[in-house]
Design a protein around this motif. Structure first.
Motif, PDB file in Angstrom:
ATOM      1  N   GLU A  98     -11.722 -35.353 -58.327  1.00 52.39           N
ATOM      2  CA  GLU A  98     -12.860 -36.273 -58.204  1.00 52.39           C
ATOM      3  C   GLU A  98     -12.326 -37.636 -57.778  1.00 52.39           C
ATOM      4  O   GLU A  98     -11.242 -38.053 -58.185  1.00 52.39           O
ATOM      5  CB  GLU A  98     -13.620 -36.380 -59.523  1.00 52.39           C
ATOM      6  CG  GLU A  98     -12.777 -36.810 -60.701  1.00 52.39           C
ATOM      7  CD  GLU A  98     -13.553 -36.857 -62.004  1.00 52.39           C
ATOM      8  OE1 GLU A  98     -13.129 -37.608 -62.896  1.00 52.39           O
ATOM      9  OE2 GLU A  98     -14.562 -36.140 -62.121  1.00 52.39           O
ATOM     10  N   GLN A 100     -10.218 -25.886 -56.013  1.00 53.67           N
ATOM     11  CA  GLN A 100     -11.297 -25.239 -56.747  1.00 53.67           C
ATOM     12  C   GLN A 100     -11.245 -23.703 -56.681  1.00 53.67           C
ATOM     13  O   GLN A 100     -12.207 -23.036 -57.062  1.00 53.67           O
ATOM     14  CB  GLN A 100     -12.653 -25.743 -56.232  1.00 53.67           C
ATOM     15  CG  GLN A 100     -12.948 -27.169 -56.649  1.00 53.67           C
ATOM     16  CD  GLN A 100     -14.329 -27.629 -56.202  1.00 53.67           C
ATOM     17  OE1 GLN A 100     -15.043 -26.932 -55.467  1.00 53.67           O
ATOM     18  NE2 GLN A 100     -14.726 -28.822 -56.636  1.00 53.67           N
ATOM     19  N   TYR A 101     -10.101 -23.146 -56.192  1.00 51.95           N
ATOM     20  CA  TYR A 101      -9.951 -21.684 -56.244  1.00 51.95           C
ATOM     21  C   TYR A 101      -9.785 -21.213 -57.690  1.00 51.95           C
ATOM     22  O   TYR A 101      -9.887 -20.030 -57.986  1.00 51.95           O
ATOM     23  CB  TYR A 101      -8.745 -21.245 -55.410  1.00 51.95           C
ATOM     24  CG  TYR A 101      -7.408 -21.759 -55.882  1.00 51.95           C
ATOM     25  CD1 TYR A 101      -6.726 -21.132 -56.922  1.00 51.95           C
ATOM     26  CD2 TYR A 101      -6.827 -22.878 -55.283  1.00 51.95           C
ATOM     27  CE1 TYR A 101      -5.497 -21.613 -57.361  1.00 51.95           C
ATOM     28  CE2 TYR A 101      -5.604 -23.352 -55.718  1.00 51.95           C
ATOM     29  CZ  TYR A 101      -4.946 -22.722 -56.761  1.00 51.95           C
ATOM     30  OH  TYR A 101      -3.739 -23.191 -57.197  1.00 51.95           O
ATOM     31  N   SER A 102      -9.546 -22.163 -58.613  1.00 52.04           N
ATOM     32  CA  SER A 102      -9.429 -21.849 -60.033  1.00 52.04           C
ATOM     33  C   SER A 102     -10.441 -22.678 -60.814  1.00 52.04           C
ATOM     34  O   SER A 102     -10.786 -23.805 -60.428  1.00 52.04           O
ATOM     35  CB  SER A 102      -8.008 -22.162 -60.523  1.00 52.04           C
ATOM     36  OG  SER A 102      -7.926 -22.114 -61.929  1.00 52.04           O
ATOM     37  N   ALA A 103     -10.872 -22.119 -61.948  1.00 52.20           N
ATOM     38  CA  ALA A 103     -11.849 -22.827 -62.780  1.00 52.20           C
ATOM     39  C   ALA A 103     -11.268 -24.109 -63.361  1.00 52.20           C
ATOM     40  O   ALA A 103     -12.017 -25.051 -63.669  1.00 52.20           O
ATOM     41  CB  ALA A 103     -12.324 -21.914 -63.912  1.00 52.20           C
ATOM     42  N   SER A 104      -9.954 -24.170 -63.512  1.00 56.35           N
ATOM     43  CA  SER A 104      -9.330 -25.369 -64.083  1.00 56.35           C
ATOM     44  C   SER A 104      -8.803 -26.308 -63.010  1.00 56.35           C
ATOM     45  O   SER A 104      -8.079 -27.251 -63.318  1.00 56.35           O
ATOM     46  CB  SER A 104      -8.185 -24.972 -65.023  1.00 56.35           C
ATOM     47  OG  SER A 104      -7.183 -24.236 -64.321  1.00 56.35           O
ATOM     48  N   GLY A 154      -9.446 -28.766 -59.318  1.00 58.60           N
ATOM     49  CA  GLY A 154     -10.424 -29.579 -58.609  1.00 58.60           C
ATOM     50  C   GLY A 154      -9.968 -31.017 -58.551  1.00 58.60           C
ATOM     51  O   GLY A 154      -8.862 -31.366 -58.982  1.00 58.60           O
ATOM     52  N   ARG A 156      -6.949 -28.907 -69.263  1.00 59.68           N
ATOM     53  CA  ARG A 156      -6.675 -29.257 -67.872  1.00 59.68           C
ATOM     54  C   ARG A 156      -5.412 -30.109 -67.794  1.00 59.68           C
ATOM     55  O   ARG A 156      -5.082 -30.841 -68.730  1.00 59.68           O
ATOM     56  CB  ARG A 156      -7.849 -30.040 -67.260  1.00 59.68           C
ATOM     57  CG  ARG A 156      -9.090 -29.206 -67.028  1.00 59.68           C
ATOM     58  CD  ARG A 156     -10.248 -30.075 -66.549  1.00 59.68           C
ATOM     59  NE  ARG A 156     -11.435 -29.290 -66.284  1.00 59.68           N
ATOM     60  CZ  ARG A 156     -11.757 -28.821 -65.090  1.00 59.68           C
ATOM     61  NH1 ARG A 156     -10.974 -29.070 -64.049  1.00 59.68           N
ATOM     62  NH2 ARG A 156     -12.841 -28.096 -64.914  1.00 59.68           N
ATOM     63  N   SER A 194      -7.092 -32.241 -60.885  1.00 57.83           N
ATOM     64  CA  SER A 194      -6.841 -31.207 -61.908  1.00 57.83           C
ATOM     65  C   SER A 194      -6.107 -30.023 -61.276  1.00 57.83           C
ATOM     66  O   SER A 194      -6.654 -29.367 -60.379  1.00 57.83           O
ATOM     67  CB  SER A 194      -8.176 -30.720 -62.498  1.00 57.83           C
ATOM     68  OG  SER A 194      -8.840 -31.799 -63.162  1.00 57.83           O
ATOM     69  N   THR A 244     -11.744 -32.776 -52.708  1.00 51.79           N
ATOM     70  CA  THR A 244     -12.537 -32.280 -53.838  1.00 51.79           C
ATOM     71  C   THR A 244     -12.547 -30.752 -53.952  1.00 51.79           C
ATOM     72  O   THR A 244     -12.716 -30.215 -55.046  1.00 51.79           O
ATOM     73  CB  THR A 244     -13.979 -32.789 -53.724  1.00 51.79           C
ATOM     74  OG1 THR A 244     -14.516 -32.382 -52.450  1.00 51.79           O
ATOM     75  CG2 THR A 244     -14.017 -34.310 -53.837  1.00 51.79           C
ATOM     76  N   ARG A 245     -12.331 -30.042 -52.846  1.00 51.59           N
ATOM     77  CA  ARG A 245     -12.484 -28.592 -52.878  1.00 51.59           C
ATOM     78  C   ARG A 245     -11.169 -27.788 -52.844  1.00 51.59           C
ATOM     79  O   ARG A 245     -11.174 -26.601 -53.193  1.00 51.59           O
ATOM     80  CB  ARG A 245     -13.355 -28.138 -51.690  1.00 51.59           C
ATOM     81  CG  ARG A 245     -14.792 -28.592 -51.774  1.00 51.59           C
ATOM     82  CD  ARG A 245     -15.594 -27.975 -50.638  1.00 51.59           C
ATOM     83  NE  ARG A 245     -16.976 -28.442 -50.635  1.00 51.59           N
ATOM     84  CZ  ARG A 245     -17.882 -28.040 -49.737  1.00 51.59           C
ATOM     85  NH1 ARG A 245     -17.526 -27.182 -48.776  1.00 51.59           N
ATOM     86  NH2 ARG A 245     -19.103 -28.503 -49.796  1.00 51.59           N
TER      87      ARG A 245
END
Length: 485
Positions: free
Chosen positions: A465, A457-461, A463, A426, A478, A453-454
């Motif tokens: 926090e 999140q269109y990618s697994a890597s 996001g 990441r 990330s 936070t969202r």
């Protein structure tokens, strides 16, 4: 006097007696007397007939003219050139029976002193066509009459041949210097000339082959009714063909061309063939393809942006209690979205760095306050979709910091920098606030926190926090690795 001198006088006396005897008997027509400047010819005994006969057998037009420009005699070839009969020109002034250019040239040739041969080239119109002659004048004396012998040599064919050769060289030079492919065909469609640019059309040498054989073409918009030979046939028949798109499937390099063909006609002569020009369309085709891709990409991005705007509008409405609050929150988010889009547009949707996005989104909150924003090592490039999502996250963080966090007080500061170690899966950017009021975990989960936070999140890597530390909010973002360069 020596014996040798006496012998020489006797020899000359004998020659003189023989000459006088020949003159009395009519065996001599003329005498040539050598002088220091030029020989003179004297007509003797036989009259002018012998000289006239000599002029008539000449292969060029000839005339004997007196110093005033009066014609003493003109042979048949010359009177034919001038368009008169021999009897009608005898005794006439040369200027009266010859075209003005000829008369002017002869006047110049007759200007005294006339010593030795002089010449001039003249051009005039005869029977509707332009002809060229070389005039040569030489001093002449017949019996007691002094005059000038003038010859008229027709060099029209030579001049035309030279002009044709020059035109051919010029045509070859024009063809050779043309950037587009140029092919010249005769009336049978046989290729007679090509330039270097035409080498991209065929393998080997096309000279001597028919255009249809050397350059088979497909015309996509002609529904199969038009072929290569039709282009040549129309041009040879006098119908020009302008700007027809064609595909050359057998061409070793370029395949797409804009074809034109025109009749080859010099002056008023009959059509002797045609000239075919073929403009390379590969760059235009590539540009059209790129434009099509850009239009599709623009359509895709506009739809995505509109969907995002609708989502922001709906979600903002659900989390705001007043119309004023909705307007302020919604306008801020749309402005953040627009700021990132402006950056992308200025950079042609390429070469946008993380630093660019951070500075653009925080500019409304930190302008005029030095040191309130500190960034490190944010020069990595990012893809457009990552930039848009990351811009929304930074906007929400900046808005929250301006309301409740480090940017709400004069001494507060925000530091943005990567914290990922080399080789990690990441790439994490840390947003850290300091110098602001103490904060606590909010009791209400707003839409801004959802955006943070969202959004990535269109990618697994991707996001983010959020940590609500007492000394200041910390957010670790990330960024999707596939969107970083």
């Amino acid at each position: 006097m020596s014996q040798s001198e006496i012998d020489e006088l006797r020899r000359r006396l004998s020659e003189a007696e023989d000459t006088l005897q020949a003159i009395r008997q009519g065996d001599v027509d003329a005498l040539v007397v050598e002088q220091h400047d030029a020989p003179q010819i004297f007509d003797i005994g036989g009259g002018a007939d012998a000289y006239h006969a000599f002029m008539e057998v000449m292969n060029v037009g000839a005339a004997a003219i007196d110093p005033a420009g009066r014609i003493l005699y003109a042979n048949a070839k010359l009177t034919s050139v001038l368009g008169f009969t021999q009897n009608s020109v005898q005794g006439s002034m040369i200027g009266e029976v010859s075209p003005p250019p000829v008369a002017d040239a002869i006047d110049r040739l007759l200007e005294p002193p006339l010593v030795g041969p002089v010449s001039a080239e003249v051009t005039f119109e005869r029977n509707g066509e332009c002809v060229h002659f070389i005039l040569a004048a030489n001093p002449l004396q017949l019996s007691t009459t002094f005059g000038v012998a003038v010859t008229f040599t027709d060099v029209t064919e030579r001049v035309r041949a030279e002009a044709a050769e020059q035109s051919e060289r010029a045509a070859r030079a024009v063809i050779a210097s043309a950037n587009e492919a140029v092919l010249v065909c005769d009336t049978n469609g046989i290729i007679t000339h090509t330039n270097a640019a035409a080498q991209a059309l065929f393998e080997g040498d096309a000279l001597g082959r028919t255009f249809a054989e050397a350059v088979p073409l497909v015309f996509p918009d002609a529904t199969g009714l038009m072929r290569s030979e039709d282009i040549v046939a129309m041009a040879v028949q006098g119908t020009a063909v302008q700007g027809v798109e064609a595909h050359a499937p057998q061409a070793p390099k370029v395949k797409d061309y804009l074809v034109s063909a025109a009749p080859l006609q010099i002056g008023n002569d009959a059509i002797s063939g045609c000239v075919v020009t073929m403009v390379d369309l590969s760059q235009r085709k590539a540009a059209e393809q790129q434009q099509l891709l850009l239009m599709r990409e623009l359509d895709h991005r506009v739809k995505n942006t509109l969907a995002l705007v609708l989502s922001i509008s709906s979600r903002t409405l659900n989390h705001e209690d007043t119309l004023e609050g909705f307007q302020k929150a919604f306008t801020g988010r749309i402005q953040a979205l627009a700021a990132t889009h402006n950056l992308l547009a200025e950079n042609s949707w390429t070469n946008l760095t993380i630093e660019d996005v951070v500075q653009s989104e925080l500019a409304p909150f930190t302008s005029g306050a030095a040191g309130r924003l500190v960034t490190h090592n944010l020069s990595r490039l990012m893809a457009p979709r990552a930039a848009i999502a990351f811009g929304l996250v930074i906007h929400e963080l900046a808005t929250n910091a301006a309301k409740y966090g480090a940017l709400s007080v004069p001494g507060g500061r925000v530091t943005v920098q990567p914290i990922s170690a080399a080789g990690e899966e990441r790439f994490v950017i840390e947003w850290r606030e300091s110098g602001g009021p103490q904060i606590s975990v909010p009791t209400r989960h707003g839409f801004g926190q959802t955006v943070i936070t969202r959004s990535l999140q269109y990618s697994a890597s991707g996001g983010a926090e959020v940590e609500f530390a007492s000394e200041g909010l910390v957010c670790r973002i990330s960024l999707p690795l596939e969107d970083l360069f």
